[in-house]
Design a protein around this motif. Structure first.
Motif, PDB file in Angstrom:
ATOM      1  N   THR A   1       6.136 -34.460  -3.377  1.00  0.00           N
ATOM      2  CA  THR A   1       6.329 -34.008  -4.762  1.00  0.00           C
ATOM      3  C   THR A   1       5.853 -35.020  -5.796  1.00  0.00           C
ATOM      4  OG1 THR A   1       8.592 -34.906  -4.758  1.00  0.00           O
ATOM      5  CG2 THR A   1       8.307 -32.600  -4.098  1.00  0.00           C
ATOM      6  N   PHE A   2       5.317 -36.145  -5.342  1.00  0.00           N
ATOM      7  CA  PHE A   2       4.841 -37.162  -6.276  1.00  0.00           C
ATOM      8  C   PHE A   2       3.673 -36.600  -7.087  1.00  0.00           C
ATOM      9  CE2 PHE A   2       2.193 -40.866  -7.359  1.00  0.00           C
ATOM     10  CZ  PHE A   2       3.137 -41.621  -8.049  1.00  0.00           C
ATOM     11  N   LYS A   3       3.787 -36.647  -8.429  1.00  0.00           N
ATOM     12  CA  LYS A   3       2.762 -36.075  -9.307  1.00  0.00           C
ATOM     13  C   LYS A   3       2.311 -37.089 -10.353  1.00  0.00           C
ATOM     14  CE  LYS A   3       4.186 -31.219  -8.957  1.00  0.00           C
ATOM     15  NZ  LYS A   3       4.543 -29.996  -9.704  1.00  0.00           N
ATOM     16  N   TYR A   4       1.158 -36.783 -10.920  1.00  0.00           N
ATOM     17  CA  TYR A   4       0.625 -37.630 -11.990  1.00  0.00           C
ATOM     18  C   TYR A   4       1.491 -37.497 -13.239  1.00  0.00           C
ATOM     19  CZ  TYR A   4      -2.389 -39.218 -15.771  1.00  0.00           C
ATOM     20  OH  TYR A   4      -2.876 -39.865 -16.866  1.00  0.00           O
ATOM     21  N   GLN A   5       1.844 -38.648 -13.833  1.00  0.00           N
ATOM     22  CA  GLN A   5       2.632 -38.654 -15.064  1.00  0.00           C
ATOM     23  C   GLN A   5       1.835 -39.232 -16.236  1.00  0.00           C
ATOM     24  OE1 GLN A   5       5.629 -37.309 -15.351  1.00  0.00           O
ATOM     25  NE2 GLN A   5       5.750 -36.772 -13.178  1.00  0.00           N
ATOM     26  N   ALA A   6       1.309 -40.425 -16.024  1.00  0.00           N
ATOM     27  CA  ALA A   6       0.538 -41.074 -17.089  1.00  0.00           C
ATOM     28  C   ALA A   6      -0.322 -42.169 -16.469  1.00  0.00           C
ATOM     29  CB  ALA A   6       1.482 -41.660 -18.139  1.00  0.00           C
ATOM     30  N   GLY A   7      -1.231 -42.725 -17.272  1.00  0.00           N
ATOM     31  CA  GLY A   7      -2.076 -43.805 -16.799  1.00  0.00           C
ATOM     32  C   GLY A   7      -3.358 -43.316 -16.156  1.00  0.00           C
ATOM     33  N   SER A   8      -3.884 -44.108 -15.233  1.00  0.00           N
ATOM     34  CA  SER A   8      -5.157 -43.800 -14.589  1.00  0.00           C
ATOM     35  C   SER A   8      -4.987 -42.728 -13.517  1.00  0.00           C
ATOM     36  CB  SER A   8      -5.741 -45.076 -13.971  1.00  0.00           C
ATOM     37  OG  SER A   8      -6.844 -44.771 -13.160  1.00  0.00           O
TER      38      SER A   8
END
Length: 375
Positions: A232-239
């Motif tokens: 379930t790890f998803k993109y939140q912010a940054g690169s």
């Protein structure tokens, strides 16, 4: 014994100013050393020794305080009576000397009839140096291992110990004892406590298989938390690339045998939709292909942030425009033109009650009009 070793040293005299030459100890051909009491150390008390040519050379060699020399002297009959009894025990003027133990690294060569003793001493020295160098070598090798340290919170303990075994094979560490010794360099937190317990229970001489099995049984994750977090790890912010690399690492820690296609799909699943929609799934054969496409789309993150900033920047201006308009509640209450948000107006509750009353009266009037006047 036909020879004895006399240890000479220049010491400070009782007046604290002058020097005095002393015999501090006596050595035997078999490697033992005997201490001479301080009151018997001055060479003036050892007349038989001072009359030898050896002593003349020693006296010339020692001219500074704290200098020392160890000299072998062949015993005359008179010397033997002074320094040895009938059973060859060391003495001085009927006073038996106390044997002392010298440090192995300071033992010098002993001539004549002591080959076995010297061999034993050399073996001890070499064994000590070999153990020391072996420990240093293992420490240097550990720095070149390409695995992270085990903290007890790693997602897959069994996979970690397999990687550790592969590194041991790479550096040709095949002995069980060496594997156990080098393992302590890669343990932290609860792993350190586990290692101490294993040393007490099995010692470093035990089989590596016991350690490996106990390690997996102790630290193997029996819950779904690591798997759930990785999936379930998803993109939140940054690169975007940093997210993708971390996602791949989490997934491989959970299951290293995962196929490439599934790995690519799970990584892409955590990306924003407006990014994945720009990627052609057919051209993705490896994770490197995905990373290459992600690198081309990094600009979308910056543009998306810019659009969000524009939207957020409009709100304060809108509030300023609204703030220039007078509060309608105050106007209705004939309180003059006051410039503040209506939700913060003091007369809001009063106006609300009046509005409710007005609505109720209107409804009552409609009901009355709808009824038959004759009734």
């Amino acid at each position: 014994m036909d020879k004895l070793r006399f240890d000479f040293a220049v010491k400070t005299a009782a007046d604290g100013k002058s020097n005095i030459l002393c015999i501090t100890s006596i050595g035997t051909p078999d490697g033992r050393v005997f201490e001479i009491p301080a009151e018997y150390q001055p060479t003036s008390l050892h007349k038989e020794i001072t009359n030898t040519t050896n002593f003349v050379k020693v006296k010339k060699s020692l001219n500074k305080r704290h200098q020392t020399r160890k000299i072998w002297i062949t015993l005359t009959d008179q010397m033997s009576k002074i320094y040895l009894d009938e059973e060859q025990n060391l003495q001085f003027n009927d006073f038996y000397l106390q044997e002392i133990v010298e440090k192995i690294d300071k033992v010098e060569s002993i001539p004549g009839g002591s080959n076995q003793t010297l061999e034993k001493l050399l073996e001890k020295i070499l064994e000590g140096k070999e153990k020391e160098s072996e420990t240093q070598t293992l420490g240097k090798i550990a720095k070149d291992f390409m695995i992270e340290k085990f903290t007890g919170r790693n997602s897959n303990a069994c996979q970690w110990i397999k990687d550790f075994n592969k590194e041991c094979e790479r550096f040709q560490i095949n002995e069980d004892k060496k594997k156990i010794e080098i393992l302590k360099n890669f343990l932290e937190y609860s792993g350190v406590d586990w290692y101490s317990c294993m040393i007490i229970k099995y010692t470093v001489e035990s089989e590596w298989g016991k350690w490996e099995k106990n390690f997996c049984e102790t630290f193997a994750s029996k819950g779904w938390s690591p798997i759930r977090y990785a999936l379930t790890f998803k993109y939140q912010a940054g690169s975007l690339l940093e997210y993708a690399l971390k996602k791949e690492k989490l997934l491989l820690k959970v299951r290293k045998s995962i196929d490439t296609g599934t790995l690519i799909d799970l990584i892409a699943l955590g990306l924003p939709n407006y990014v994945t929609d720009k990627i052609d799934r057919k051209i993705l054969q490896t994770t490197e292909d995905l990373y290459n496409e992600i690198g081309k789309l990094e600009y979308l993150i910056g543009r998306n942030k810019h659009e969000k900033n524009i939207c957020t920047n409009l709100n304060p201006k809108q509030k300023q425009i609204e703030a220039k308009q007078p509060c309608q509640i105050c106007v209705n209450e004939k309180r003059g033109k006051r410039y503040h948000p209506e939700e913060n107006c003091w007369f809001r509750e009063k106006n609300k009650n009046a509005l409710v009353k007005h609505v109720n009266n209107s409804e009552l009037e409609i009901e009355l009009n709808d009824k038959n006047p004759k009734n």
